[in-house]
Scaffold this motif. Structure first.
Motif, PDB file in Angstrom:
ATOM      1  N   LYS A 192       1.090  -5.904   4.594  1.00  0.00           N
ATOM      2  CA  LYS A 192       2.329  -6.679   4.476  1.00  0.00           C
ATOM      3  C   LYS A 192       3.468  -6.025   5.240  1.00  0.00           C
ATOM      4  O   LYS A 192       4.287  -6.697   5.845  1.00  0.00           O
ATOM      5  N   ASP A 193       3.512  -4.700   5.211  1.00  0.00           N
ATOM      6  CA  ASP A 193       4.548  -3.945   5.920  1.00  0.00           C
ATOM      7  C   ASP A 193       3.883  -3.021   6.925  1.00  0.00           C
ATOM      8  O   ASP A 193       2.880  -2.384   6.614  1.00  0.00           O
ATOM      9  N   VAL A 194       4.466  -2.918   8.113  1.00  0.00           N
ATOM     10  CA  VAL A 194       3.944  -1.997   9.122  1.00  0.00           C
ATOM     11  C   VAL A 194       4.282  -0.577   8.654  1.00  0.00           C
ATOM     12  O   VAL A 194       5.423  -0.294   8.298  1.00  0.00           O
TER      13      VAL A 194
ATOM     14  N   HIS B 242       0.472   4.494   5.342  1.00  0.00           N
ATOM     15  CA  HIS B 242       1.698   4.425   4.537  1.00  0.00           C
ATOM     16  C   HIS B 242       2.000   5.760   3.860  1.00  0.00           C
ATOM     17  O   HIS B 242       3.157   6.054   3.561  1.00  0.00           O
TER      18      HIS B 242
ATOM     19  N   ASN C 233       1.843  -2.734  17.257  1.00  0.00           N
ATOM     20  CA  ASN C 233       2.873  -2.276  16.328  1.00  0.00           C
ATOM     21  C   ASN C 233       3.271  -0.817  16.511  1.00  0.00           C
ATOM     22  O   ASN C 233       3.996  -0.277  15.686  1.00  0.00           O
TER      23      ASN C 233
END
Length: 134
Positions: A74-76, A45, A108
């Motif tokens: 929670k978020d890619v 991130h 992903n």
């Protein structure tokens, strides 16, 4: 949520807060802790333009007794969705969390051109590498 000088402590877990490295294109991580996959999402991130990711796993964890489990973020991470082209993992031990992490990265990473996984099977002294090419 409580704040400390090194990060944020939420209701369940310690949350790392790294600065954003906008210009970083290649990241090489030498891993010495059995729970490295727990902090990897924060590194991803924090590097939105990352193109090349290299892991060198030097942990001495038991294959049969992993100390933690891979939990999908929670978020890619943006870098995985838009820039990451190559991933190289050496010292892959075949633990379930490592397998889940590799599967997550493959599923992903639409721009992923190549993923290399190097494993050292100590019992047989065999080395293997696997490449996934679009």
């Amino acid at each position: 949520m409580q704040h400390s000088e090194n990060g944020v402590l939420d209701d369940e877990n310690w949350v790392w807060q790294l600065p954003v490295f906008d210009n970083l294109k290649q990241l090489e991580l030498v891993l010495s802790n059995c729970n490295y996959w727990e902090v990897l999402p924060e590194f991803l991130h924090s590097t939105p333009n990352l193109e090349d990711l290299v892991f060198e796993n030097k942990t001495l964890c038991e294959r049969r007794y992993p100390r933690s489990e891979w939990r999908e973020p929670k978020d890619v991470p943006i870098c995985l969705l838009s820039h990451l082209k190559t991933i190289s993992i050496s010292g892959f031990k075949g633990q379930w969390p490592e397998r889940d992490l590799a599967k997550y990265l493959l599923n992903n990473g639409p721009f992923l051109d190549k993923m290399l996984i190097y494993t050292d099977c100590v019992e047989k002294r065999k080395y293997a590498s696997f490449a996934v090419v679009n």
